[in-house]
Scaffold this motif. Structure first.
Motif, short mmCIF file in Angstrom:
data_model
loop_
_atom_site.label_atom_id
_atom_site.label_comp_id
_atom_site.label_asym_id
_atom_site.label_seq_id
_atom_site.Cartn_x
_atom_site.Cartn_y
_atom_site.Cartn_z
N SER A 57 -3.38 1.32 0.40
CA SER A 57 -2.42 2.16 -0.33
C SER A 57 -1.38 1.31 -1.02
O SER A 57 -0.94 1.62 -2.14
CB SER A 57 -1.76 3.16 0.62
N THR A 58 -0.95 0.23 -0.37
CA THR A 58 0.03 -0.67 -0.99
C THR A 58 -0.49 -1.19 -2.32
O THR A 58 0.24 -1.19 -3.32
CB THR A 58 0.33 -1.85 -0.05
N PHE A 59 -1.74 -1.61 -2.34
CA PHE A 59 -2.30 -2.16 -3.57
C PHE A 59 -2.54 -1.08 -4.62
O PHE A 59 -2.05 -1.17 -5.75
CB PHE A 59 -3.61 -2.89 -3.27
N PHE A 60 -3.29 -0.05 -4.27
CA PHE A 60 -3.71 0.92 -5.28
C PHE A 60 -2.56 1.78 -5.78
O PHE A 60 -2.49 2.10 -6.99
CB PHE A 60 -4.83 1.80 -4.71
N PHE A 110 2.27 1.31 -11.73
CA PHE A 110 2.62 0.40 -12.83
C PHE A 110 1.75 0.63 -14.07
O PHE A 110 1.86 -0.12 -15.04
CB PHE A 110 2.57 -1.05 -12.36
N LEU A 111 0.91 1.67 -14.04
CA LEU A 111 0.35 2.19 -15.29
C LEU A 111 1.42 2.97 -16.04
O LEU A 111 1.33 3.15 -17.26
CB LEU A 111 -0.84 3.11 -15.01
N CYS A 112 2.43 3.46 -15.29
CA CYS A 112 3.47 4.31 -15.87
C CYS A 112 4.81 3.61 -15.99
O CYS A 112 5.44 3.61 -17.06
CB CYS A 112 3.66 5.57 -15.01
N TYR A 125 3.05 -8.41 0.79
CA TYR A 125 3.83 -8.89 -0.34
C TYR A 125 2.93 -9.42 -1.45
O TYR A 125 3.16 -9.17 -2.64
CB TYR A 125 4.80 -9.98 0.14
N VAL A 126 1.88 -10.14 -1.07
CA VAL A 126 0.95 -10.67 -2.07
C VAL A 126 0.23 -9.53 -2.78
O VAL A 126 0.09 -9.53 -4.02
CB VAL A 126 -0.07 -11.61 -1.41
N LEU A 127 -0.24 -8.53 -2.04
CA LEU A 127 -0.93 -7.40 -2.65
C LEU A 127 -0.02 -6.64 -3.61
O LEU A 127 -0.44 -6.20 -4.69
CB LEU A 127 -1.44 -6.44 -1.56
N THR A 128 1.26 -6.49 -3.22
CA THR A 128 2.21 -5.81 -4.10
C THR A 128 2.35 -6.55 -5.41
O THR A 128 2.31 -5.94 -6.50
CB THR A 128 3.57 -5.69 -3.40
N ASN A 129 2.53 -7.86 -5.35
CA ASN A 129 2.69 -8.65 -6.57
C ASN A 129 1.41 -8.65 -7.40
O ASN A 129 1.47 -8.62 -8.64
CB ASN A 129 3.09 -10.08 -6.21
N PHE A 130 0.27 -8.68 -6.74
CA PHE A 130 -1.00 -8.66 -7.46
C PHE A 130 -1.15 -7.34 -8.22
O PHE A 130 -1.54 -7.32 -9.40
CB PHE A 130 -2.15 -8.86 -6.48
N ALA A 131 -0.82 -6.24 -7.55
CA ALA A 131 -0.92 -4.93 -8.19
C ALA A 131 0.05 -4.80 -9.36
O ALA A 131 -0.30 -4.29 -10.43
CB ALA A 131 -0.67 -3.83 -7.16
N SER A 145 -4.13 9.66 -7.22
CA SER A 145 -4.20 8.54 -6.27
C SER A 145 -3.28 8.77 -5.08
O SER A 145 -3.66 8.54 -3.93
CB SER A 145 -3.84 7.23 -6.98
N TYR A 146 -2.06 9.23 -5.35
CA TYR A 146 -1.14 9.53 -4.25
C TYR A 146 -1.70 10.66 -3.38
O TYR A 146 -1.56 10.63 -2.15
CB TYR A 146 0.24 9.93 -4.80
N LEU A 147 -2.33 11.63 -4.00
CA LEU A 147 -2.89 12.74 -3.23
C LEU A 147 -4.02 12.27 -2.32
O LEU A 147 -4.11 12.68 -1.16
CB LEU A 147 -3.41 13.82 -4.20
N VAL A 148 -4.87 11.37 -2.81
CA VAL A 148 -5.97 10.84 -2.00
C VAL A 148 -5.43 10.13 -0.76
O VAL A 148 -5.90 10.35 0.37
CB VAL A 148 -6.84 9.88 -2.83
N PHE A 149 -4.43 9.27 -0.95
CA PHE A 149 -3.89 8.54 0.20
C PHE A 149 -3.06 9.45 1.10
O PHE A 149 -2.97 9.20 2.31
CB PHE A 149 -3.07 7.34 -0.27
#
Length: 434
Positions: free
Chosen positions: A31-34, A40-42, A162-168, A194-198
């Protein structure tokens, strides 16, 4: 607190990645990544979208965009206290389902109210609600992972997060631009779904576990002190009396105040100093994102050999020295790339380690309160662009780096005089006693 999740064996030979056998940790990291990716599409394109659809001066659009940060700062502390009082599961699900609803309402507003006088008002309110919902969700996910893992496993998970957040954050905007959905209504729909799925995933995964239980109901205290500590006023007293946590938060405000200049006011220096300044600035941002990922292994090695206090001190010292010495060098492209890489190294030393220290400082029954209050560090992100802009408007451009370096010195000094030495450095997955 009794939590029905698998506890990892510190002696597991699979190392740091063995924590992902815990389903809650795996889903939380996914969830952190996706969710950061779709957000950040928005988020980076909000200003562009509003400038195309709202007849208002730039500062008004800036206020509308900034309402998300204000909402997040306002709600962070309260969501943490609520998580300790009514249960982490409820606060987590409110944040996730609430975020899904907000993005759906963004889509409906952009579809049916665009061009009307109500559009900017409704859009601003939804942006504030988006910040509030994010404050309900993100701090609690850190608490869930901390509660699900033994202490020696938590530093690795905080670093991975933290790495996943920056990568996303790094790939979200270009992915949106490539697919043609950045600053378009489709991005709101994708984010909401996406938020609804998680939200559904967390609802199923935490059903029947101890995460739905209030910490207040689990702590027996005949004097009523425990219950009082978990009221909003009582939580403020506990945090206010914790000198170390106050120092940690102040240090991070100073650090983020300086660090955010790389992503904001540095653009004015670069765009004005080079013929291809705009393009080169985008390259610097990419270098920053890549460096955060690539420099993670050496930062991990350093953090395992030093205590959290010394790791943060080293990161702040590196940041301060690099920024203070930079004006002496030429403002060439090579120098700017080196600056960004070294500052990124300071970032990966400081930011994940602060989460480790916050986890160590928090009493088990007040983790939500502490992680929620830790969002106050974002005050630096909110005030940084204006403070740096004032420096650029009043002084020579080189003094922006002096300003950043002095903030780094102040952050280092606060840690030096407030954070106690921790004799137990992050030892990683070693099964042997230290």
């Amino acid at each position: 607190m009794s939590v029905e999740t698998k506890v990892e064996d510190p002696a597991d030979p699979a190392g740091d990645f063995s924590v992902y056998r815990n389903p809650l940790v795996s889903v939380t990291m996914a969830s952190t990544f996706f969710l950061k990716l779709v957000s950040f599409l928005c988020i980076p394109f909000m200003t562009i979208y509003l400038s195309k659809n709202v007849d208002a001066p730039p500062y008004v659009i800036g206020v509308i965009v900034g309402l998300s940060q204000i909402g997040s700062l306002t709600a962070g502390f309260f969501s943490g206290v609520l998580a300790d009082r009514v249960g982490k599961r409820l606060v987590l699900l409110v944040g996730l389902f609430g975020s899904a609803l907000v993005f759906l309402l963004f889509f409906l507003t952009a579809t049916f109210l665009k061009g009307s006088s109500a559009f900017p008002v409704v859009f601003g309110l939804l942006n504030a609600c988006s910040g509030v919902m994010s404050a309900f969700f993100w701090p609690v996910t850190q608490v869930l992972m901390a509660d699900s893992l033994p202490k020696e496993r938590r530093p690795a998970v905080f670093r991975h997060r933290y790495v996943l957040t920056n990568f996303a954050v790094g790939i979200g905007p270009p992915v949106g631009a490539f697919l043609g959905i950045a600053s378009a209504r489709a991005a709101f729909v994708i984010s909401g779904c996406s938020y609804l799925v998680f939200a559904v995933a967390f609802w199923r995964l935490t059903r029947g576990t101890g995460f739905g239980v209030s910490e207040v109901s689990e702590v027996s205290d005949s004097s009523g002190e425990a219950s009082q500590r978990r009221s909003f006023g009582g939580a403020l007293k506990v945090l206010g009396a914790d000198r170390v946590f106050r120092g940690l938060t102040l240090s991070m405000i100073l650090f983020t105040l300086a660090y955010c200049q790389i992503e904001t006011n540095l653009s004015a220096i670069v765009s004005g100093g080079f013929a291809d300044g705009v393009r080169f600035f985008s390259i610097l941002l990419t270098v920053n994102a890549v460096a955060v990922i690539v420099l993670q292994p050496p930062a991990t090695m350093i953090s395992r050999r030093l205590s959290p206090r010394r790791t943060i001190l080293l990161g702040n010292a590196l940041f301060a020295v690099v920024c203070l010495l930079f004006p002496v060098a030429e403002f060439g492209k090579t120098g700017l790339v080196a600056l960004v890489v070294l500052v990124s190294m300071a970032e990966v030393l400081v930011v994940p380690t602060v989460s480790v220290v916050a986890d160590e400082l928090a009493p088990p029954s007040m983790r939500g309160t502490y992680f929620g209050a830790a969002t106050l560090r974002n005050l630096g992100l909110g005030a940084g662009p204006a403070a740096g802009g004032l420096v650029l408007a009043s002084f020579d451009r080189g003094l922006l780096f002096v300003f950043m370096g002095l903030c780094g010195v102040a952050a280092w000094a606060v840690i030096l005089f407030t954070l106690r030495e921790n004799s137990g450095a992050d030892t990683g997955p070693s099964p042997e006693p230290v």
